[in-house]
Structure formats: C-alpha cells, structure tokens
Scaffold this motif. Structure first.
Motif, PDB file in Angstrom:
ATOM      1  N   LEU A  98     -10.299   4.224   5.021  1.00  0.00           N
ATOM      2  CA  LEU A  98     -10.043   3.460   6.238  1.00  0.00           C
ATOM      3  C   LEU A  98     -11.246   3.404   7.167  1.00  0.00           C
ATOM      4  O   LEU A  98     -12.071   4.320   7.195  1.00  0.00           O
ATOM      5  CB  LEU A  98      -8.859   4.089   6.985  1.00  0.00           C
ATOM      6  N   ARG A  99     -11.309   2.350   7.967  1.00  0.00           N
ATOM      7  CA  ARG A  99     -12.373   2.186   8.962  1.00  0.00           C
ATOM      8  C   ARG A  99     -12.247   3.234  10.071  1.00  0.00           C
ATOM      9  O   ARG A  99     -13.249   3.693  10.614  1.00  0.00           O
ATOM     10  CB  ARG A  99     -12.316   0.796   9.564  1.00  0.00           C
ATOM     11  N   ALA A 100     -11.025   3.594  10.426  1.00  0.00           N
ATOM     12  CA  ALA A 100     -10.736   4.589  11.462  1.00  0.00           C
ATOM     13  C   ALA A 100      -9.422   5.268  11.073  1.00  0.00           C
ATOM     14  O   ALA A 100      -8.696   4.745  10.229  1.00  0.00           O
ATOM     15  CB  ALA A 100     -10.591   3.894  12.824  1.00  0.00           C
ATOM     16  N   PRO A 101      -9.078   6.423  11.672  1.00  0.00           N
ATOM     17  CA  PRO A 101      -7.771   7.011  11.364  1.00  0.00           C
ATOM     18  C   PRO A 101      -6.666   5.971  11.602  1.00  0.00           C
ATOM     19  O   PRO A 101      -6.631   5.324  12.654  1.00  0.00           O
ATOM     20  CB  PRO A 101      -7.663   8.179  12.347  1.00  0.00           C
ATOM     21  N   GLY A 107      -6.561   3.109  10.490  1.00  0.00           N
ATOM     22  CA  GLY A 107      -7.185   1.796  10.657  1.00  0.00           C
ATOM     23  C   GLY A 107      -7.098   0.920   9.418  1.00  0.00           C
ATOM     24  O   GLY A 107      -6.344   1.190   8.475  1.00  0.00           O
ATOM     25  N   ALA A 108      -7.902  -0.116   9.421  1.00  0.00           N
ATOM     26  CA  ALA A 108      -7.928  -1.098   8.336  1.00  0.00           C
ATOM     27  C   ALA A 108      -8.540  -0.501   7.076  1.00  0.00           C
ATOM     28  O   ALA A 108      -9.457   0.321   7.143  1.00  0.00           O
ATOM     29  CB  ALA A 108      -8.748  -2.311   8.774  1.00  0.00           C
ATOM     30  N   ARG A 109      -8.047  -0.953   5.935  1.00  0.00           N
ATOM     31  CA  ARG A 109      -8.578  -0.523   4.642  1.00  0.00           C
ATOM     32  C   ARG A 109      -9.941  -1.166   4.431  1.00  0.00           C
ATOM     33  O   ARG A 109     -10.120  -2.363   4.571  1.00  0.00           O
ATOM     34  CB  ARG A 109      -7.625  -0.936   3.514  1.00  0.00           C
ATOM     35  N   CYS A 126     -18.594   5.513   3.298  1.00  0.00           N
ATOM     36  CA  CYS A 126     -17.917   6.370   4.276  1.00  0.00           C
ATOM     37  C   CYS A 126     -16.606   5.781   4.755  1.00  0.00           C
ATOM     38  O   CYS A 126     -16.412   4.565   4.741  1.00  0.00           O
ATOM     39  CB  CYS A 126     -18.790   6.533   5.517  1.00  0.00           C
ATOM     40  N   GLY A 127     -15.751   6.650   5.252  1.00  0.00           N
ATOM     41  CA  GLY A 127     -14.509   6.230   5.877  1.00  0.00           C
ATOM     42  C   GLY A 127     -13.575   7.402   6.059  1.00  0.00           C
ATOM     43  O   GLY A 127     -13.946   8.561   5.859  1.00  0.00           O
ATOM     44  N   TRP A 150      -8.116  -6.549  -1.688  1.00  0.00           N
ATOM     45  CA  TRP A 150      -9.248  -6.155  -0.878  1.00  0.00           C
ATOM     46  C   TRP A 150      -9.343  -4.636  -0.830  1.00  0.00           C
ATOM     47  O   TRP A 150      -8.376  -3.947  -0.587  1.00  0.00           O
ATOM     48  CB  TRP A 150      -9.129  -6.692   0.547  1.00  0.00           C
ATOM     49  N   GLY A 151     -10.534  -4.138  -1.094  1.00  0.00           N
ATOM     50  CA  GLY A 151     -10.764  -2.708  -1.037  1.00  0.00           C
ATOM     51  C   GLY A 151     -11.195  -2.174  -2.364  1.00  0.00           C
ATOM     52  O   GLY A 151     -11.494  -1.065  -2.561  1.00  0.00           O
TER      53      GLY A 151
END
Length: 170
Positions: free
Chosen positions: A42-45, A47-49, A79-80, A169-170
């Motif tokens: 994720l971009r943030a806890p 958050g977006a994948r 990272c993520g 996506w991902g």
C-alpha cells in the motif's frame, strides 16, 4: 528521490540512506516474509494498492505504524506498507511452478480448498504425504512445486501460459 524506491518514512530510514536523508533514526530493518497468498503493498497504512507481493516474498521491515509495516520487497526494492498480519518468518524451500494451485487442509483434492495460490508463490515444505507436500499453510500437490533455485526449462512456454490473463493493477 522516487518514493516508491526510497526506503524511508519521515521517522526512520534504512541505514543505506545515511548521509543522503535527514531522518531521526536509521535501521538495517527486520527480514520477514509475506505469509498470505497475495498481499497488497500500500501507498500508506490502509491506503491505495501500489502492487502485490506473493506468499513467501522477502520483505525488509523498516517502520511500523497503525497495524502496518513499512518496508521494501527484497526482490526489486519497491517500498510500501503491508498489514503486519500479512508478515511472518517462515523460510521457503520451494516455489509454485504451476500456473496456479490450491492449498488443502488435508492431502486430498476432494477436501475443500483453503486458498488458491498463483505461480511464483514460495512455500516451506515440511514433508510429504503421498503425492502432497505438507506446508505450514496446508497441503499442496507436490508436482506443482520446484525447489528454490530450480527453474522451468522454457521461459517462453511459461510466458505463453499467461497470454489472455486478466490484469489487476498492482
């Protein structure tokens, strides 16, 4: 610096970034492994994948916040944030060489599957019962696995098995 490849949060950075980033703390991180069949990075806890990591993927944890761990995939440095519950320390011995397979609670295909696994997932084989390999997560047909470091002989044939596969996506 590209945030997707910068092993740091505002609070802490990987020790390889000393002298390049100004943060309060540096760390070598903690080596862990993805313990779910597929985990969203994720971009943030919450958050977006950004992308996904497969079972057994090596992940270095640098920071923890709100039930999530920030770090990077050892495979490509991406990272993520991962949910802490998606991480463990089981050392894989084999990888899934079939396009997909299932984990079962017992060594028989008639049992209700626990989960599906994609090609490339890494598992720790504890033993074998008949034609099934036993893993910490359940049983999987042993013919679907190869030892780590052993590869399928024809990469083009492997790529062709994924023609017309849907994209997520991902």
């Amino acid at each position: 610096m590209d945030r997707r490849l910068t092993h740091a949060t505002p609070r802490i950075a990987h020790s390889s970034l000393k002298g390049r980033l100004d943060v309060p703390v540096y760390t070598d991180g903690t080596a862990m492994r993805v313990s779910l069949p597929v985990a969203d990075l994720l971009r943030a806890p919450n958050g977006a994948r950004e992308r996904q990591l497969l079972l057994g993927a090596a992940f270095t944890v640098i920071d923890r916040h709100e039930g999530h761990a920030f770090g990077f995939a050892d495979k490509d440095g991406y990272c993520g944030w991962l949910p802490i519950a998606a991480l463990g320390d089981s050392a894989p011995t084999h990888w899934l060489a079939a396009p997909a397979s299932h984990l079962y609670p017992e060594p028989r295909v008639q049992a209700r599957e626990i989960t599906s696994l994609p090609m490339g997932a890494k598992l720790q084989v504890l033993g074998q019962t008949g034609s099934f390999a036993q893993t910490p997560q359940g049983f999987i047909p042993a013919c679907h696995l190869l030892p780590l470091g052993q590869y399928l002989p024809d990469p083009v044939a492997v790529a062709e098995t994924f023609l017309h596969s849907p994209y997520l996506w991902g």
